[in-house]
Design a protein around this motif. Sequence first.
Motif, PDB file in Angstrom:
ATOM      1  N   SER C  47       0.827  -1.210   0.000  1.00  0.00           N
ATOM      2  CA  SER C  47       0.000   0.000   0.000  1.00  0.00           C
ATOM      3  C   SER C  47       0.857   1.254   0.000  1.00  0.00           C
ATOM      4  O   SER C  47       0.547   2.224  -0.695  1.00  0.00           O
ATOM      5  CB  SER C  47      -0.924   0.025   1.209  1.00  0.00           C
ATOM      6  OG  SER C  47      -1.802  -1.069   1.170  1.00  0.00           O
ATOM      7  N   ASP C 178      -6.059  -0.719  -4.731  1.00  0.00           N
ATOM      8  CA  ASP C 178      -5.487  -1.345  -3.535  1.00  0.00           C
ATOM      9  C   ASP C 178      -6.489  -2.340  -2.968  1.00  0.00           C
ATOM     10  O   ASP C 178      -7.470  -1.961  -2.357  1.00  0.00           O
ATOM     11  CB  ASP C 178      -5.139  -0.273  -2.492  1.00  0.00           C
ATOM     12  CG  ASP C 178      -4.235  -0.822  -1.400  1.00  0.00           C
ATOM     13  OD1 ASP C 178      -3.999  -2.047  -1.369  1.00  0.00           O
ATOM     14  OD2 ASP C 178      -3.760  -0.024  -0.565  1.00  0.00           O
ATOM     15  N   GLU C 179      -6.244  -3.614  -3.201  1.00  0.00           N
ATOM     16  CA  GLU C 179      -7.134  -4.693  -2.750  1.00  0.00           C
ATOM     17  C   GLU C 179      -8.587  -4.384  -3.110  1.00  0.00           C
ATOM     18  O   GLU C 179      -9.451  -4.354  -2.241  1.00  0.00           O
ATOM     19  CB  GLU C 179      -7.008  -4.883  -1.237  1.00  0.00           C
ATOM     20  CG  GLU C 179      -5.571  -4.872  -0.767  1.00  0.00           C
ATOM     21  CD  GLU C 179      -5.189  -6.111   0.017  1.00  0.00           C
ATOM     22  OE1 GLU C 179      -6.016  -7.013   0.121  1.00  0.00           O
ATOM     23  OE2 GLU C 179      -4.045  -6.166   0.472  1.00  0.00           O
TER      24      GLU C 179
HETATM   25 MG   LIG Z   1      -2.284  -2.604   2.252  1.00  0.00          MG
END
Ligand SMILES: [Mg+2]
Lengths: 313, 270, 325
Positions: C47, C178-179
């Motif tokens: 991240s 991000d995810e």
């Molecule tokens: Mg992360």
Amino acid sequence: MTDPVFTLENGYVRYGGGHPDAVSGVTVRLHKGEILGLVGESGCGKSTTARAMLGLVPLNEGHLTLHGAPVGPNDKRLRASVQAIFQNPAASFNPKRSLLDSVAEPLRVRGIKDRRRRALEELDRVGVTEAMAGRRPYEVSGGQAQRAAIARATILRPEVLVCDEPVSALDVSIQAQILELLAELRTEQGLAMLFISHDLGVVASLCDRTAVMYAGKVVEQGAAPDIANRPRHPYSVALQDAVPSLDLADDHVPRVRTRAVTDDVDGRTLPGCRFSALCPFATDECATTPPPLDELSPRHEVACHHPFAPLHH
Amino acid sequence: MRRLKVVDSLSLTWLGVLFLAAVILPLVIAFDTETMSSAQRLAGPSADYWLGGDNYGRDLLARALAGARVSLGIGFGSVAIAALIGVPLGMLAGYLRGAVDAVISFVVDVVLAFPGLVLALALASFLGASIQNVMIAIIVPMTPVFARLAKAQTMAVSGREYVEASQVIGTPTRSIVWRDVLPNILPPILAYAMVNVGTAILIEGGLSFLGMGVPPDQPSWGSMINQGRVFISEDPRLVAVPSVFMLLTILGLNLLGDRFLSGNDKAGVR
Amino acid sequence: MTLLSIRDLVVEFPTPAGVVRAVDHVSLELGFGERLGVVGESGSGKSVLARTAMGLTRKGPARISGEVVIDGRSILGLSERGRRALWGREVAMVFQDPLSALHPITPIGAQIAEAVRRDPSVKKEQAAKRAVELLEIVGIPQAARRAKSRAHELSGGMRQRVAIAMAVAGRPKLLFADEPTTALDVTVQARILDLFDELCREFGIGIVMVSHDLGVVGRHTDHVAVMYAGRIAERGPVKAVFARPSMRYTSALMAAIPSHRAERQTLPKPIPGSPPNLLAPPPGCRFAPRCAFATDRCGTEQPTLTELSGGHEYACWHPGQEAVR
Ligand SMILES: [Mg+2]
Ligand SMILES: Nc1ncnc2c1ncn2[C@@H]1O[C@H](COP(=O)(O)OP(=O)(O)OP(=O)(O)O)[C@@H](O)[C@H]1O
Ligand SMILES: Nc1ncnc2c1ncn2[C@@H]1O[C@H](COP(=O)(O)OP(=O)(O)OP(=O)(O)O)[C@@H](O)[C@H]1O
Ligand code: SF4
Ligand SMILES: [Mg+2]
């Protein structure tokens, strides 16, 4: 086939507020030394089933049995025999107490002596050192906290473990460690387990049998490899199709394409099969008559009027 | 331990000094709050009378400190009683829900339907001026506020996984409430209580100022302001001294309460 | 042509307990219309890498060195205003939790229209029309009606679609995700990932997708970077890396993933130990304390990236596909 240790018979749970039943007519039978996987989309009622089996939500209909005899949700025998592991390891411990304290709690409640030593022993067995044991839940890693949660659940030597997504919050490398631990409990202590997960790979590698839920009902149940490789309910097939396989050579095309719907339909409110609005094989019968959960082949049950068979579709 | 900010240490110092001077010191040396000296009548600060004399020539500092004891006593005392009644009721309502909650919440709602200050005024004027009655006038409207806060906090905490985990283990309800719920709802309640001590002191001051609180023969900050206001044009000091004491005390309590709450947010709620 | 180029990026966070080096000399490249997957354990810096590359990491709490160039423009030197001008127009981000990206009260159509209007040449009416089109593109049924809904009235999958629609509203060239599907179940996840693939194909958008799911990355990206403790452990074309994982952490990671097509119960192989403490990382290879093949050299000397075949590089002294001896 041995008699089940612990069962939920035809359970219904209604949360109220005008919502349809979260779980309607679910039967779950757990056998000694066997892990039953429970999968299904988010909101289909997996956690509700687990909570009902733990006596944490009341059943509107149906009942629990332990060794064939009915037990109430607050029965002492239920508390002694059936234990639980939850999804969020850190949150399942009181933040104001040390892990050791919490693991010793079941002993304290029952007035058992020599608590500290026994709790440390149990923690050591699952791989938590004495130094770690003195810490608060948010001061250890998720894997360590989940190990401690397992120690707390097994310290009274229960017969049944209900696990609601016990590895979902963990990294794959740590997840594999916890799965090993659970498999050990099955073989060494003969624990019966309900194992809820949204990860079909985890279920296929750990569980003996798998049950698939859709919109509050069990739609298919059978041996784990059969559900993984030869699912018969169209929803189970769609579910397996959706998993991105790591084996890049395996270039299968989706076997079942769900129908594109113009709006959210709540399967729970449909009069017939709850999957009929999305199912590509649905007929008029599906729209009007709910399919019963029937045995298609030995120990493989499916609730569908037109079970999927690769050759016929 | 996190570093305290300057305002926090100032607040702590003020409350500490006040506590020492008003509560501990009188145990060692007796304050003379009653001797009237015509020489000190409305006299300015001097070596003997550090803050000067009042309209009867009594030592203003001694009276302000004696007033602190009464005001702080009423403030802390009534909040403690309100919390001791309100918090358990709120926890019961929040944990057991159902009929228990319905009854408790109904009573809470009825009491809270009256504005707090109006209720305190009505009670005080009905009961008559005495320290005990001032406390009742403060406790009655404050108790349901604690009950409501405790209920909300309990409901939030009892939905957490660790409470369910305890239930599954077979921990008795009594023990869950005592060990799992109470320690985890205490920080916000304590912070709120601290702020409420300030409010209680303010209400006491208001009531006494109106002559419905602490009787004039017993010094409290409110009653001192009440007596001093006649002389406000001649010597504002008589009003200013108790007012400043009250202002600083309430400010300190509020600042510390806020600080306590935000400090605990970080560590506890995870 | 390179769309994104990260060179020798280091991101450090000074904390009371010491300096955390979250990203440690990372270099990566991505072309137009290409998809890059970033995988690795929790805390490995995925991240932070994505956020820094987007210019989201603040210089105050963090120390940043190295270079990030997006479509020829250097990001790290830009002022706050310069970066803001970039966000939405050149680069955009899709977060794991779509609710945090959506306003709770404003109808979703209006929110997307607002994003469209970051291009000043677009008129108000046009923006509203474009918002409905975008909702159709991301596969929201009855888009015109749904545009009036608020975020909480939508299911998780629909919210994520709306968040994607908002992210692509300003026609960015580069999308960070991000995810993006971690909170969704597999059937919904499959549809979202197909949508990303389509955006890449049709609009030539480059995508950097952070994920801990190797299956997702294997199926829906072209290149993969495996991170361990802030460093690139292995990278290259996804097919090559997955067919021949070489750095032992990659191999161990792949062995730890259970197969959903198992015919027999076969438990995945755990990686022993736990991820390193970034405050005091191991001196040599960061993975050495957990690695079954580690030698003395691994404990003292940092392995550098070595090329195996066309663009497939690994950082390991004893490369191989086995995870256990
Ligand atoms: Mg992360
Ligand atoms: N406390 C509650 N009050 C009201 N409704 C609830 C409550 N808990 C769950 N529900 C509803 O009951 C249904 C089943 O929820 P449940 O949590 O059992 O699903 P699940 O299968 O565990 O989903 P997930 O995979 O997301 O955990 C959902 O529609 C949910 O919204
Ligand atoms: N603002 C910050 N201050 C201090 N440390 C930070 C900060 N942001 C991130 N870190 C640290 O940097 C490391 C990398 O974090 P990052 O969020 O990038 O991990 P990640 O790979 O995305 O993990 P996850 O899979 O859990 O999302 C972690 O150890 C984290 O604690
Ligand atoms: S019963 Fe009909 S609608 Fe339901 S899954 Fe089977 S074929 Fe589809
Ligand atoms: Mg659940």
